[in-house]
Design a protein around this motif. Structure first.
Motif, PDB file in Angstrom:
ATOM      1  N   UNK A  29      -8.548 -14.292 -17.837  1.00  0.00           N
ATOM      2  CA  UNK A  29      -7.727 -14.498 -19.017  1.00  0.00           C
ATOM      3  C   UNK A  29      -7.431 -15.977 -19.181  1.00  0.00           C
ATOM      4  N   UNK A  30      -7.006 -16.329 -20.374  1.00  0.00           N
ATOM      5  CA  UNK A  30      -6.489 -17.657 -20.680  1.00  0.00           C
ATOM      6  C   UNK A  30      -5.137 -17.453 -21.359  1.00  0.00           C
ATOM      7  N   UNK A  31      -4.322 -18.485 -21.360  1.00  0.00           N
ATOM      8  CA  UNK A  31      -3.061 -18.404 -22.097  1.00  0.00           C
ATOM      9  C   UNK A  31      -3.126 -19.362 -23.264  1.00  0.00           C
ATOM     10  N   UNK A  32      -2.446 -18.981 -24.358  1.00  0.00           N
ATOM     11  CA  UNK A  32      -2.386 -19.841 -25.534  1.00  0.00           C
ATOM     12  C   UNK A  32      -1.655 -21.131 -25.183  1.00  0.00           C
ATOM     13  N   UNK A  33      -1.804 -22.100 -26.014  1.00  0.00           N
ATOM     14  CA  UNK A  33      -1.134 -23.381 -25.764  1.00  0.00           C
ATOM     15  C   UNK A  33       0.333 -23.285 -26.159  1.00  0.00           C
ATOM     16  N   UNK A  34       1.035 -22.437 -25.450  1.00  0.00           N
ATOM     17  CA  UNK A  34       2.469 -22.225 -25.628  1.00  0.00           C
ATOM     18  C   UNK A  34       3.128 -22.808 -24.396  1.00  0.00           C
ATOM     19  N   UNK A  35       4.208 -23.504 -24.584  1.00  0.00           N
ATOM     20  CA  UNK A  35       4.884 -24.035 -23.408  1.00  0.00           C
ATOM     21  C   UNK A  35       6.371 -23.716 -23.504  1.00  0.00           C
ATOM     22  N   UNK A  36       6.763 -22.673 -22.801  1.00  0.00           N
ATOM     23  CA  UNK A  36       8.162 -22.272 -22.779  1.00  0.00           C
ATOM     24  C   UNK A  36       8.838 -22.720 -21.507  1.00  0.00           C
ATOM     25  N   UNK A  37       8.217 -23.660 -20.793  1.00  0.00           N
ATOM     26  CA  UNK A  37       8.811 -24.173 -19.578  1.00  0.00           C
ATOM     27  C   UNK A  37       8.376 -23.462 -18.320  1.00  0.00           C
ATOM     28  N   UNK A  38       7.556 -22.413 -18.454  1.00  0.00           N
ATOM     29  CA  UNK A  38       7.104 -21.656 -17.287  1.00  0.00           C
ATOM     30  C   UNK A  38       5.599 -21.459 -17.356  1.00  0.00           C
ATOM     31  N   UNK A  39       4.945 -21.495 -16.202  1.00  0.00           N
ATOM     32  CA  UNK A  39       3.541 -21.111 -16.141  1.00  0.00           C
ATOM     33  C   UNK A  39       3.431 -19.606 -16.295  1.00  0.00           C
ATOM     34  N   UNK A  40       2.266 -19.156 -16.690  1.00  0.00           N
ATOM     35  CA  UNK A  40       1.974 -17.724 -16.736  1.00  0.00           C
ATOM     36  C   UNK A  40       1.421 -17.312 -15.382  1.00  0.00           C
ATOM     37  N   UNK A  41       1.924 -16.213 -14.848  1.00  0.00           N
ATOM     38  CA  UNK A  41       1.405 -15.645 -13.603  1.00  0.00           C
ATOM     39  C   UNK A  41       1.047 -14.193 -13.898  1.00  0.00           C
ATOM     40  N   UNK A  42      -0.230 -13.947 -14.149  1.00  0.00           N
ATOM     41  CA  UNK A  42      -0.691 -12.590 -14.406  1.00  0.00           C
ATOM     42  C   UNK A  42      -1.177 -11.977 -13.107  1.00  0.00           C
ATOM     43  N   UNK A  43      -0.917 -10.687 -12.950  1.00  0.00           N
ATOM     44  CA  UNK A  43      -1.239  -9.994 -11.697  1.00  0.00           C
ATOM     45  C   UNK A  43      -2.055  -8.741 -11.966  1.00  0.00           C
ATOM     46  N   UNK A  44      -3.190  -8.633 -11.280  1.00  0.00           N
ATOM     47  CA  UNK A  44      -4.020  -7.426 -11.350  1.00  0.00           C
ATOM     48  C   UNK A  44      -3.524  -6.428 -10.314  1.00  0.00           C
ATOM     49  N   UNK A  45      -3.597  -5.142 -10.666  1.00  0.00           N
ATOM     50  CA  UNK A  45      -3.188  -4.066  -9.764  1.00  0.00           C
ATOM     51  C   UNK A  45      -4.170  -2.906  -9.920  1.00  0.00           C
ATOM     52  N   UNK A  46      -4.210  -2.055  -8.906  1.00  0.00           N
ATOM     53  CA  UNK A  46      -5.003  -0.825  -8.971  1.00  0.00           C
ATOM     54  C   UNK A  46      -4.118   0.340  -8.552  1.00  0.00           C
ATOM     55  N   UNK A  47      -4.087   1.372  -9.379  1.00  0.00           N
ATOM     56  CA  UNK A  47      -3.360   2.600  -9.081  1.00  0.00           C
ATOM     57  C   UNK A  47      -4.390   3.674  -8.753  1.00  0.00           C
ATOM     58  N   UNK A  48      -4.383   4.170  -7.522  1.00  0.00           N
ATOM     59  CA  UNK A  48      -5.304   5.223  -7.096  1.00  0.00           C
ATOM     60  C   UNK A  48      -4.596   6.552  -7.314  1.00  0.00           C
ATOM     61  N   UNK A  49      -5.064   7.334  -8.273  1.00  0.00           N
ATOM     62  CA  UNK A  49      -4.330   8.524  -8.696  1.00  0.00           C
ATOM     63  C   UNK A  49      -5.116   9.811  -8.459  1.00  0.00           C
ATOM     64  N   UNK A  50      -4.363  10.914  -8.540  1.00  0.00           N
ATOM     65  CA  UNK A  50      -4.971  12.238  -8.466  1.00  0.00           C
ATOM     66  C   UNK A  50      -5.510  12.617  -9.848  1.00  0.00           C
ATOM     67  N   UNK A  51      -5.911  13.882 -10.017  1.00  0.00           N
ATOM     68  CA  UNK A  51      -6.480  14.323 -11.298  1.00  0.00           C
ATOM     69  C   UNK A  51      -5.450  14.311 -12.431  1.00  0.00           C
ATOM     70  N   UNK A  52      -4.143  14.249 -12.099  1.00  0.00           N
ATOM     71  CA  UNK A  52      -3.084  14.194 -13.106  1.00  0.00           C
ATOM     72  C   UNK A  52      -2.599  12.774 -13.372  1.00  0.00           C
TER      73      UNK A  52
END
Length: 192
Positions: A29-52
């Motif tokens: 991903x990339x972030x738009x050229x927005x500067x609200x005083x904080x860096x963006x920290x995006x996090x990937x996750x995996x949810x291992x689920x049952x059939x439901x």
């Protein structure tokens, strides 16, 4: 040549790629050229689920604080706190031969860390993608570019890999959530 998918498309992974056992799920991903005083920290996750679509054991939730499920089938390669640079920002490795029988789906998600406090959302993120790479050969099998369809969402279910008739398939989901990681955890049956 990799197949480019659009939202809602499904494709066979193991049936059309005989012998495919290990894949790398690359997310970027990339972030738009927005500067609200904080860096963006995006996090990937995996949810291992049952059939439901429910996580049975909280250790089947793989993220930056739990880098592998108990079987070792799904492994997060580590947290990238900036997302700077080209290519994959975070990766999740999956060994289909080791996925426990109670796991029917592996949902791959991305959240924005502290999104509410930092006043950040996926409307400020662009060029987001997921790709599936054959770990053995390095060949990119497929790619799903998310597009710019988000505004106030702070979490996205990017895709899911799921079992069907003994084979693994890929579903390009691209569904946004408000409420960040906590909302995703509740969606998959985890207590927060």
């Amino acid at each position: 040549m990799a197949i480019n998918l659009t939202k809602g498309q499904r494709i066979d992974l193991t049936k059309t790629n005989p012998g495919l056992k290990k894949v790398i799920i690359g997310l970027g991903w990339d972030t738009n050229h927005y500067h609200g005083g904080h860096d963006f920290d995006l996090d990937a996750c995996a949810f291992l689920t049952d059939e439901n679509s429910r996580v049975i054991n909280e250790l089947d939730f793989v993220f930056y604080n739990n880098l592998s499920d108990p079987s070792g089938a799904v492994e997060h390669t580590g947290d990238n706190r900036t997302g700077y640079g080209d290519g994959d920002d975070e990766q999740i490795r999956i060994d289909f031969s080791r996925v426990p029988s109670h796991v029917h789906r592996i949902a791959i998600t991305v959240t924005i860390h502290e999104a509410e406090a930092r006043k950040q959302n996926f409307g400020q993120v662009n060029n987001a993608f997921v790709r599936v790479v054959d770990e053995e050969t390095g060949r990119e099998i497929l790619r799903f570019d998310l597009g710019e369809d988000f505004s106030v969402e702070t979490a996205v279910v990017i895709c899911e890999l799921y079992r069907h008739n003994g084979e693994w398939k890929f579903n390009a989901v691209g569904s946004g959530f408000s409420g960040g990681l906590a909302a995703l955890c509740r969606n998959f049956g985890l207590q927060v």
